[in-house]
Motif scaffolding. Structure first.
Motif, mmCIF file in Angstrom:
data_model
loop_
_atom_site.group_PDB
_atom_site.id
_atom_site.type_symbol
_atom_site.label_atom_id
_atom_site.label_comp_id
_atom_site.label_asym_id
_atom_site.label_seq_id
_atom_site.Cartn_x
_atom_site.Cartn_y
_atom_site.Cartn_z
ATOM 1 N N ASP A 167 0.844 -1.193 0.000
ATOM 2 C CA ASP A 167 0.000 0.000 0.000
ATOM 3 C C ASP A 167 0.878 1.241 0.000
ATOM 4 O O ASP A 167 2.012 1.199 0.493
ATOM 5 C CB ASP A 167 -0.894 0.056 1.246
ATOM 6 N N ILE A 168 0.338 2.310 -0.504
ATOM 7 C CA ILE A 168 0.981 3.616 -0.398
ATOM 8 C C ILE A 168 -0.002 4.505 0.337
ATOM 9 O O ILE A 168 -1.150 4.683 -0.087
ATOM 10 C CB ILE A 168 1.352 4.177 -1.782
ATOM 11 N N MET A 169 0.436 5.022 1.484
ATOM 12 C CA MET A 169 -0.441 5.776 2.365
ATOM 13 C C MET A 169 -0.268 7.270 2.112
ATOM 14 O O MET A 169 0.842 7.793 2.182
ATOM 15 C CB MET A 169 -0.127 5.449 3.824
ATOM 16 N N LEU A 170 -1.377 7.924 1.811
ATOM 17 C CA LEU A 170 -1.364 9.356 1.509
ATOM 18 C C LEU A 170 -1.770 10.180 2.717
ATOM 19 O O LEU A 170 -2.712 9.829 3.430
ATOM 20 C CB LEU A 170 -2.345 9.652 0.370
ATOM 21 N N ASP A 171 -1.059 11.266 2.936
ATOM 22 C CA ASP A 171 -1.467 12.281 3.903
ATOM 23 C C ASP A 171 -2.376 13.211 3.099
ATOM 24 O O ASP A 171 -1.905 14.107 2.408
ATOM 25 C CB ASP A 171 -0.245 13.010 4.453
ATOM 26 N N VAL A 172 -3.651 12.950 3.139
ATOM 27 C CA VAL A 172 -4.615 13.643 2.286
ATOM 28 C C VAL A 172 -4.645 15.140 2.584
ATOM 29 O O VAL A 172 -4.639 15.963 1.676
ATOM 30 C CB VAL A 172 -6.026 13.017 2.448
ATOM 31 N N ARG A 173 -4.624 15.506 3.848
ATOM 32 C CA ARG A 173 -4.713 16.915 4.231
ATOM 33 C C ARG A 173 -3.517 17.718 3.713
ATOM 34 O O ARG A 173 -3.655 18.855 3.293
ATOM 35 C CB ARG A 173 -4.818 17.049 5.748
ATOM 36 N N ASN A 174 -2.321 17.116 3.736
ATOM 37 C CA ASN A 174 -1.116 17.845 3.340
ATOM 38 C C ASN A 174 -0.639 17.526 1.922
ATOM 39 O O ASN A 174 0.364 18.084 1.482
ATOM 40 C CB ASN A 174 0.016 17.569 4.343
ATOM 41 N N GLY A 175 -1.328 16.627 1.241
ATOM 42 C CA GLY A 175 -0.971 16.325 -0.138
ATOM 43 C C GLY A 175 0.399 15.680 -0.288
ATOM 44 O O GLY A 175 1.151 16.026 -1.191
ATOM 45 N N ARG A 176 0.727 14.751 0.596
ATOM 46 C CA ARG A 176 2.034 14.098 0.589
ATOM 47 C C ARG A 176 1.881 12.591 0.697
ATOM 48 O O ARG A 176 0.877 12.099 1.214
ATOM 49 C CB ARG A 176 2.867 14.557 1.807
ATOM 50 N N ILE A 177 2.889 11.873 0.252
ATOM 51 C CA ILE A 177 2.949 10.442 0.539
ATOM 52 C C ILE A 177 3.563 10.315 1.926
ATOM 53 O O ILE A 177 4.665 10.807 2.177
ATOM 54 C CB ILE A 177 3.797 9.687 -0.496
ATOM 55 N N ALA A 178 2.849 9.677 2.825
ATOM 56 C CA ALA A 178 3.325 9.536 4.197
ATOM 57 C C ALA A 178 4.198 8.295 4.346
ATOM 58 O O ALA A 178 5.286 8.364 4.912
ATOM 59 C CB ALA A 178 2.144 9.478 5.157
ATOM 60 N N TYR A 179 3.707 7.166 3.851
ATOM 61 C CA TYR A 179 4.399 5.897 4.035
ATOM 62 C C TYR A 179 4.150 4.975 2.850
ATOM 63 O O TYR A 179 3.126 5.061 2.195
ATOM 64 C CB TYR A 179 3.870 5.145 5.276
ATOM 65 N N ALA A 180 5.084 4.071 2.662
ATOM 66 C CA ALA A 180 4.838 2.883 1.845
ATOM 67 C C ALA A 180 4.685 1.751 2.842
ATOM 68 O O ALA A 180 5.415 1.692 3.845
ATOM 69 C CB ALA A 180 6.009 2.609 0.908
ATOM 70 N N VAL A 181 3.726 0.893 2.637
ATOM 71 C CA VAL A 181 3.552 -0.252 3.523
ATOM 72 C C VAL A 181 4.200 -1.456 2.853
ATOM 73 O O VAL A 181 3.867 -1.816 1.729
ATOM 74 C CB VAL A 181 2.060 -0.515 3.823
ATOM 75 N N LEU A 182 5.147 -2.037 3.572
ATOM 76 C CA LEU A 182 5.871 -3.215 3.105
ATOM 77 C C LEU A 182 5.212 -4.449 3.695
ATOM 78 O O LEU A 182 4.947 -4.498 4.896
ATOM 79 C CB LEU A 182 7.332 -3.135 3.575
ATOM 80 N N SER A 183 4.946 -5.420 2.854
ATOM 81 C CA SER A 183 4.426 -6.701 3.307
ATOM 82 C C SER A 183 5.588 -7.684 3.314
ATOM 83 O O SER A 183 6.215 -7.936 2.283
ATOM 84 C CB SER A 183 3.324 -7.179 2.353
ATOM 85 N N GLU A 184 5.866 -8.226 4.502
ATOM 86 C CA GLU A 184 7.005 -9.123 4.687
ATOM 87 C C GLU A 184 6.491 -10.500 5.084
ATOM 88 O O GLU A 184 5.722 -10.641 6.027
ATOM 89 C CB GLU A 184 7.904 -8.563 5.794
ATOM 90 N N GLY A 185 6.913 -11.521 4.359
ATOM 91 C CA GLY A 185 6.546 -12.890 4.717
ATOM 92 C C GLY A 185 5.114 -13.205 4.381
ATOM 93 O O GLY A 185 4.445 -12.508 3.632
ATOM 94 N N GLY A 186 4.640 -14.278 4.942
ATOM 95 C CA GLY A 186 3.275 -14.712 4.684
ATOM 96 C C GLY A 186 3.151 -15.392 3.332
ATOM 97 O O GLY A 186 4.102 -15.492 2.561
ATOM 98 N N PHE A 187 1.955 -15.876 3.047
ATOM 99 C CA PHE A 187 1.669 -16.543 1.782
ATOM 100 C C PHE A 187 0.357 -15.999 1.264
ATOM 101 O O PHE A 187 -0.666 -16.068 1.956
ATOM 102 C CB PHE A 187 1.594 -18.065 1.983
ATOM 103 N N LEU A 188 0.383 -15.405 0.085
ATOM 104 C CA LEU A 188 -0.794 -14.798 -0.529
ATOM 105 C C LEU A 188 -1.445 -13.776 0.412
ATOM 106 O O LEU A 188 -2.663 -13.681 0.502
ATOM 107 C CB LEU A 188 -1.817 -15.858 -0.945
ATOM 108 N N GLY A 189 -0.599 -13.037 1.129
ATOM 109 C CA GLY A 189 -1.097 -12.001 2.029
ATOM 110 C C GLY A 189 -1.533 -12.508 3.388
ATOM 111 O O GLY A 189 -1.857 -11.725 4.270
ATOM 112 N N MET A 190 -1.543 -13.816 3.593
ATOM 113 C CA MET A 190 -1.956 -14.397 4.873
ATOM 114 C C MET A 190 -0.739 -14.487 5.787
ATOM 115 O O MET A 190 0.299 -15.003 5.401
ATOM 116 C CB MET A 190 -2.534 -15.803 4.661
ATOM 117 N N GLY A 191 -0.869 -13.982 7.017
ATOM 118 C CA GLY A 191 0.206 -14.072 7.990
ATOM 119 C C GLY A 191 1.367 -13.128 7.740
ATOM 120 O O GLY A 191 2.404 -13.243 8.370
ATOM 121 N N ALA A 192 1.196 -12.195 6.829
ATOM 122 C CA ALA A 192 2.272 -11.260 6.514
ATOM 123 C C ALA A 192 2.412 -10.227 7.624
ATOM 124 O O ALA A 192 1.427 -9.812 8.228
ATOM 125 C CB ALA A 192 2.003 -10.569 5.186
ATOM 126 N N ASN A 193 3.640 -9.836 7.880
ATOM 127 C CA ASN A 193 3.913 -8.738 8.803
ATOM 128 C C ASN A 193 4.037 -7.482 7.953
ATOM 129 O O ASN A 193 4.694 -7.495 6.910
ATOM 130 C CB ASN A 193 5.202 -9.014 9.580
#
Length: 157
Positions: free
Chosen positions: A53-79
């Motif tokens: 995911d890419i998280m937007l700071d909507v009020r300030n018009g900025r990219i706040a964070y990129a969300v990294l998915s680590e591990g898991g299988f098909l999104g299950m159990g991912a940190n």
């Protein structure tokens, strides 16, 4: 090609490593959806996950964070890890991002799971997260730039 920077503000986003100029909008301006699923490498060359995911700071018009998915299988159990946008470098040759910390440091970050997201708008949580990645929060940089702008009066800050 000159990157878009109409205000002459110093860069606080992701760096870009590119050899040559491609067709289309990238890599200076890209659709966020094209970055979902991009692999992420650590500063010591280990594959540590993918952008989920890419998280937007909507009020300030900025990219706040990129969300990294680590591990898991098909999104299950991912940190999941919220990585400050400025801690990433987009490598267009390798078609990946590089996060500016070693793999073990990323693994030591407890992160969160898909059902228990942190309150990302909480300034204390944000400052702690940015500090973990050795970055100054963008909202503090913006405030400092405004406070030092001689064209703005005190009532405009």
């Amino acid at each position: 090609m000159n990157p878009i920077n109409p205000q002459g503000v110093s860069q606080s986003g992701a760096d870009i490593v590119v050899s040559g100029v491609g067709e289309g909008p990238g890599p200076e301006i890209m659709a966020a959806a094209t970055l979902d699923g991009n692999k992420v490498m650590s500063s010591d060359g280990e594959h540590v996950g993918k952008i989920s995911d890419i998280m937007l700071d909507v009020r300030n018009g900025r990219i706040a964070y990129a969300v990294l998915s680590e591990g898991g299988f098909l999104g299950m159990g991912a940190n999941l890890h919220a990585i400050p946008w400025s801690a990433l470098t987009l490598d267009t040759d390798e078609k990946c991002f590089v996060v500016d910390i070693p793999a073990q440091r990323l693994k030591d970050d407890p992160g969160f799971d898909k059902d228990h997201w942190p309150t990302m708008a909480d300034a204390r949580w944000g400052e702690s997260t940015y500090s973990y990645y050795n970055r100054r929060p963008y909202w503090l940089e913006s405030r400092g730039a405004l406070e030092n702008d001689p064209t703005l009066g005190a009532d405009e800050l």
